[in-house]
Write a protein that holds these residues in place. Structure first.
Motif, short mmCIF file in Angstrom:
data_model
loop_
_atom_site.label_atom_id
_atom_site.label_comp_id
_atom_site.label_asym_id
_atom_site.label_seq_id
_atom_site.Cartn_x
_atom_site.Cartn_y
_atom_site.Cartn_z
N SER A 277 0.85 -1.19 0.00
CA SER A 277 0.00 0.00 0.00
C SER A 277 0.88 1.23 0.00
CB SER A 277 -0.89 0.03 1.25
OG SER A 277 -1.80 -1.04 1.23
N SER B 28 -8.82 -2.43 -13.33
CA SER B 28 -9.87 -1.59 -12.76
C SER B 28 -10.31 -0.56 -13.80
CB SER B 28 -9.39 -0.86 -11.51
OG SER B 28 -10.36 0.08 -11.08
N GLN C 245 -9.54 3.37 -13.10
CA GLN C 245 -8.19 3.93 -13.08
C GLN C 245 -8.06 5.28 -13.79
OE1 GLN C 245 -4.79 0.73 -12.90
NE2 GLN C 245 -6.39 0.04 -14.31
N VAL D 200 -3.36 3.71 -2.64
CA VAL D 200 -3.74 2.47 -3.31
C VAL D 200 -3.17 1.28 -2.55
CG1 VAL D 200 -3.86 3.49 -5.61
CG2 VAL D 200 -1.71 2.49 -4.83
N THR D 201 -3.79 0.14 -2.76
CA THR D 201 -3.26 -1.14 -2.34
C THR D 201 -3.18 -1.99 -3.60
OG1 THR D 201 -4.23 -0.98 -0.14
CG2 THR D 201 -3.60 -3.19 -0.90
N GLU E 288 -3.76 -6.66 -9.24
CA GLU E 288 -4.98 -6.18 -8.61
C GLU E 288 -4.69 -4.83 -7.97
OE1 GLU E 288 -8.08 -7.61 -5.15
OE2 GLU E 288 -7.04 -9.13 -6.33
N SER F 38 -6.66 -1.51 -5.67
CA SER F 38 -7.83 -0.92 -5.01
C SER F 38 -7.46 0.46 -4.51
CB SER F 38 -8.34 -1.81 -3.88
OG SER F 38 -7.37 -1.96 -2.88
N LYS G 9 -8.19 3.84 -1.93
CA LYS G 9 -8.67 4.17 -0.58
C LYS G 9 -9.14 5.59 -0.52
CE LYS G 9 -5.94 0.74 1.56
NZ LYS G 9 -5.64 0.18 2.78
#
Length: 73
Positions: free
Chosen positions: A3, A39, A42, A52-53, A69, A71, A73
């Motif tokens: 992250s 994603s 993006q 991000v993670t 992957e 994700s 936050k």
């Protein structure tokens, strides 16, 4: 996974696909590459300052992390 905060990001078209190249705060020795397939948000969310993670694997080319992957936050 890792992250962090995105500190630089660029977009590129390669063979008809969109890829995002970015670095995270405190570790500019690795350039992460994420496909638009990871994603669809993006284009709007992957900007400087976002947290991000990501899950990734190290490319055979030194200093490149291939994102599998992502994700936000």
């Amino acid at each position: 996974s890792v992250s962090g905060t995105v500190t630089a990001v660029n977009e590129a078209q390669v063979d008809g696909y969109t890829y995002y190249y970015f670095v995270l705060n405190g570790d500019d020795s690795i350039i992460y590459i994420s496909s638009i397939e990871n994603s669809s948000v993006q284009p709007l969310k992957l900007v400087n300052g976002v947290n991000v993670t990501i899950d990734f694997y190290t490319s055979t080319e030194a200093g490149i992390g291939i994102v599998t992957e992502i994700s936000f936050k």
